[in-house]
Motif scaffolding. Structure first.
Motif, mmCIF file in Angstrom:
data_model
loop_
_atom_site.group_PDB
_atom_site.id
_atom_site.type_symbol
_atom_site.label_atom_id
_atom_site.label_comp_id
_atom_site.label_asym_id
_atom_site.label_seq_id
_atom_site.Cartn_x
_atom_site.Cartn_y
_atom_site.Cartn_z
ATOM 1 N N CYS A 1 0.821 -1.212 0.000
ATOM 2 C CA CYS A 1 0.000 0.000 0.000
ATOM 3 C C CYS A 1 0.862 1.271 0.000
ATOM 4 C CB CYS A 1 -0.913 0.027 1.213
ATOM 5 S SG CYS A 1 -2.045 -1.360 1.301
ATOM 6 N N HIS B 1 -3.039 -4.168 -7.653
ATOM 7 C CA HIS B 1 -3.160 -3.961 -6.204
ATOM 8 C C HIS B 1 -4.556 -3.423 -5.854
ATOM 9 C CE1 HIS B 1 -1.441 -2.830 -2.145
ATOM 10 N NE2 HIS B 1 -2.544 -2.091 -2.183
ATOM 11 N N CYS C 1 -7.529 -4.431 -2.887
ATOM 12 C CA CYS C 1 -7.307 -3.613 -1.696
ATOM 13 C C CYS C 1 -8.296 -2.449 -1.593
ATOM 14 C CB CYS C 1 -5.857 -3.112 -1.683
ATOM 15 S SG CYS C 1 -5.433 -2.257 -0.154
ATOM 16 N N CYS D 1 -7.036 1.020 -0.360
ATOM 17 C CA CYS D 1 -6.294 1.824 -1.338
ATOM 18 C C CYS D 1 -7.229 2.451 -2.370
ATOM 19 C CB CYS D 1 -5.208 0.988 -2.043
ATOM 20 S SG CYS D 1 -3.652 0.993 -1.129
HETATM 21 ZN ZN ZN Z 1 -3.415 -1.211 -0.559
#
Ligand code: ZN
Lengths: 206, 79
Positions: B4, B30, B34, B37
């Motif tokens: 992150c 990612h 996530c 994020c």
């Molecule tokens: Zn992340």
């Protein structure tokens, strides 16, 4: 970036002004007064200061036009003069304040992953996003930014100039512009997030 | 997989479109896994938009416009 026509027009006006044509200055005044005033106002948040700065800049353009050599765009030169005059204003009344911009990052675990929930307020209603209270939070948060970050944020995100143009005005490399911009955005994002989180808590208690 | 922290460090370049394609792709990978994020990315972007819309356009107030015109007239056009 200014368009080719704008650049050509600026160059023509500068040439005419150097030749002593008053109409060229009037045209420059018309084209630039709002840009100068807006930047000065956003940096100082004070109408009187912004007016003073605008007057000084107009006078400097008039008196110093012969020293402008055209190595950078005329508009960059005007922005630089505006910022110098603004810095003088700010210096005269600056209260010392130290804000740590590291505050802008979320919490990471040792592997660099976020370990708490991040609330997404980006799709809140317009009546919340554009409320007077939110406006006040933004103005206060921007005011807390250190000068270096604030000026980059104002030119790039608020005035909407390109990263390259901001680099030219401030004599900074592109990576330096981006890193200041990023720090400013992180800091402001954090401030806005705290505010919207607190707002949620407040309204759920009602 | 990038973490992150790396993602957030790259956000500015991501929005400028200056990341090389491989890095941009790993960033997007990612984001798929996530949610924090993604929220971060959306609020990061909204921060810029919201500040711009809130702080612009700055118009010169009428009394200041008059002052500026007077100033130019007195100090520049006929000093
Ligand atoms: Zn992340």
């Amino acid at each position: 970036m200014p368009t080719q026509e704008e650049k050509a027009q600026d160059e023509m006006l500068v040439r005419d002004m150097k030749a002593g044509q008053m109409e060229a200055f009037d045209k420059i005044f018309e084209l630039y007064q709002r840009k100068i005033y807006a930047l000065a106002f956003n940096m100082t948040r004070n109408q009187m200061d912004a007016q003073d700065v605008t007057q000084e800049v107009l006078l400097t353009i008039y008196r110093k036009i012969d020293t402008f050599q055209g190595k950078s765009a005329f508009s960059s030169w005007v922005y630089r003069i505006t910022l110098n005059a603004t810095y003088m204003k700010l210096r005269n009344k600056k209260k010392e304040q130290y804000v740590s911009l590291d505050e802008g990052l979320p919490n990471f675990n040792h592997a660099g992953f976020q370990n708490e929930k991040v609330s997404d307020w980006s799709k809140s209603t317009d009546s919340l996003l554009f409320s007077n209270e939110t406006k006040g939070v933004i103005e206060k948060a921007v005011e807390l930014l250190p000068e270096k970050e604030k000026v980059v944020f104002m030119l790039r995100d608020v005035e909407g100039l390109s990263t390259e143009k901001v680099g030219e005005i401030l004599d900074l490399t592109i990576p330096a512009v981006k890193s200041r911009l990023h720090r400013a955005r992180l800091f402001l994002r954090k401030k806005l997030s705290s505010y919207f989180d607190e707002y949620q808590t407040r309204s759920s208690k009602k | 997989m990038i973490c992150c922290k790396e993602c957030i460090d790259l956000l500015c370049d991501y929005f400028e479109g200056t990341l090389d394609p491989a890095t941009a792709a790993s960033l997007e990978d990612h984001f798929k896994d996530c949610p924090p994020c993604v929220s971060f990315l959306e609020t990061y972007r909204q921060t810029s938009d919201l500040c711009r819309k809130t702080l612009t356009p700055v118009e010169i107030p009428e009394p200041v416009q008059i002052k500026l015109r007077e100033f130019v007239k007195n100090h520049i056009q006929s000093p």
